[in-house]
Design a protein around this motif. Structure first.
Motif, mmCIF file in Angstrom:
data_model
loop_
_atom_site.group_PDB
_atom_site.id
_atom_site.type_symbol
_atom_site.label_atom_id
_atom_site.label_comp_id
_atom_site.label_asym_id
_atom_site.label_seq_id
_atom_site.Cartn_x
_atom_site.Cartn_y
_atom_site.Cartn_z
ATOM 1 N N UNK A 204 0.798 -1.216 0.000
ATOM 2 C CA UNK A 204 0.000 0.000 0.000
ATOM 3 C C UNK A 204 0.828 1.262 0.000
ATOM 4 N N UNK A 205 2.148 1.160 0.247
ATOM 5 C CA UNK A 205 3.015 2.339 0.255
ATOM 6 C C UNK A 205 3.702 2.551 -1.077
ATOM 7 N N UNK A 206 4.453 1.524 -1.501
ATOM 8 C CA UNK A 206 5.231 1.677 -2.736
ATOM 9 C C UNK A 206 4.507 1.126 -3.960
ATOM 10 N N UNK A 207 3.478 0.313 -3.755
ATOM 11 C CA UNK A 207 2.719 -0.224 -4.880
ATOM 12 C C UNK A 207 3.350 -1.420 -5.555
ATOM 13 N N UNK A 208 4.449 -1.944 -5.042
ATOM 14 C CA UNK A 208 5.103 -3.090 -5.646
ATOM 15 C C UNK A 208 4.516 -4.398 -5.117
ATOM 16 N N UNK A 209 4.664 -5.450 -5.948
ATOM 17 C CA UNK A 209 4.087 -6.747 -5.604
ATOM 18 C C UNK A 209 5.073 -7.567 -4.785
ATOM 19 N N UNK A 210 4.541 -8.552 -4.063
ATOM 20 C CA UNK A 210 5.369 -9.474 -3.315
ATOM 21 C C UNK A 210 5.463 -9.211 -1.827
ATOM 22 N N UNK A 211 4.923 -8.078 -1.351
ATOM 23 C CA UNK A 211 4.953 -7.784 0.075
ATOM 24 C C UNK A 211 3.821 -6.809 0.377
ATOM 25 N N UNK A 212 3.625 -6.523 1.662
ATOM 26 C CA UNK A 212 2.604 -5.571 2.084
ATOM 27 C C UNK A 212 3.272 -4.373 2.741
ATOM 28 N N UNK A 213 2.428 -3.437 3.173
ATOM 29 C CA UNK A 213 2.990 -2.194 3.731
ATOM 30 C C UNK A 213 3.670 -2.417 5.076
ATOM 31 N N UNK A 214 3.330 -3.488 5.781
ATOM 32 C CA UNK A 214 3.954 -3.772 7.067
ATOM 33 C C UNK A 214 5.387 -4.254 6.887
ATOM 34 N N UNK A 216 7.244 -3.591 4.147
ATOM 35 C CA UNK A 216 7.841 -2.816 3.054
ATOM 36 C C UNK A 216 9.246 -2.363 3.453
ATOM 37 N N UNK A 217 10.216 -2.592 2.562
ATOM 38 C CA UNK A 217 11.585 -2.164 2.819
ATOM 39 C C UNK A 217 11.977 -0.889 2.129
ATOM 40 N N UNK A 218 11.121 -0.395 1.234
ATOM 41 C CA UNK A 218 11.446 0.848 0.544
ATOM 42 C C UNK A 218 11.076 2.078 1.382
ATOM 43 N N UNK A 219 10.073 1.911 2.227
ATOM 44 C CA UNK A 219 9.667 3.004 3.128
ATOM 45 C C UNK A 219 9.706 2.457 4.553
ATOM 46 N N UNK A 220 10.822 2.527 5.227
ATOM 47 C CA UNK A 220 10.929 1.986 6.598
ATOM 48 C C UNK A 220 10.040 2.765 7.566
ATOM 49 N N UNK A 221 9.691 2.092 8.658
ATOM 50 C CA UNK A 221 8.837 2.721 9.662
ATOM 51 C C UNK A 221 9.554 3.889 10.308
#
Length: 223
Positions: A204-214, A216-221
């Motif tokens: 839901x953050x980066x829009x890429x497939x294979x993972x979710x926003x929780x 996500x490694x492109x936008x760290x918490x």
């Protein structure tokens, strides 16, 4: 060429392909004969053919799986009734107990016994050796398909004194030991180990497939 049962026939057709275009022959050799040639396959086709028949029936009943159990059974009954009616109509045009090709082998060429379980079957001027005990034929179709070929059927039809062994007559057929899980089967087929798994989840953050926003490694918490 891919459907040839004997390696002699395969080599003859492959030589003709090499004369037409050597590049095609080299490409097929690099791919490996065991991957697409019937006579070079490392395993017989009996298990594969049985699985294909099951998958064919499952494919015809995909839409009916969403119905209630009574409606699903009715769809299965209608499907098999249509198939049986079609096969009975085709069989009504045959006046002999065997199909036309099998009957021609018996009437025109004949079957000769060469031993207790060995038989010589003649078809179109060629001789084929059938071993009923081992389940083999010189045409190689009997042992590769694990289904009686035309020559084996001609031998079985020609045998008048068929003696069933005692261990076969006394064999007891039991149901399967394993129970089916109490759920409806999935509509999609099971993927093989060689097939890649594709995920339909998108972040839901980066829009890429294979993972979710929780995860996500492109936008760290944010800390």
């Amino acid at each position: 060429m891919a459907k040839a049962y004997r390696k002699e026939d395969f080599d003859y057709i492959m030589s003709k392909v090499g004369k037409v275009d050597p590049r095609v022959k080299e490409y097929l050799e690099e791919a490996g004969y065991e991957k697409w040639s019937r006579c070079h396959a490392p395993v017989n086709r009996g298990r594969m053919m049985t699985s294909n028949i099951t998958e064919c029936i499952n494919g015809c009943l995909v839409e009916a799986r969403v119905l209630p159990i009574l409606g699903f059974l009715e769809e299965v009954r209608i499907l098999f009734a249509v198939w049986n009616c079609k096969n009975s109509e085709i069989a009504s045009y045959i006046n002999t107990t065997l199909e036309r090709r099998f009957q021609e082998i018996l009437t025109d060429n004949g079957v000769k016994a060469a031993g207790s379980y060995l038989y010589c079957v003649y078809e179109s001027g060629k001789r084929y050796i059938v071993d009923i005990e081992r389940g083999t034929c010189s045409c190689c179709q009997y042992q590769i398909d694990e289904i009686s070929c035309a020559h084996a059927i001609a031998v079985l039809k020609n045998m008048k004194n068929w003696i069933v062994p005692d261990f076969v007559d006394a064999d007891e057929v039991l149901p399967l030991k394993y129970r089916r899980p109490p759920e409806r089967p999935k509509k999609g087929r099971h993927l093989k180990s060689s097939e890649s798994l594709t995920s339909s989840n998108h972040c839901g953050k980066c829009g890429r497939a294979g993972h979710n926003r929780r995860t996500c490694g492109f936008f760290p918490k944010e800390s």
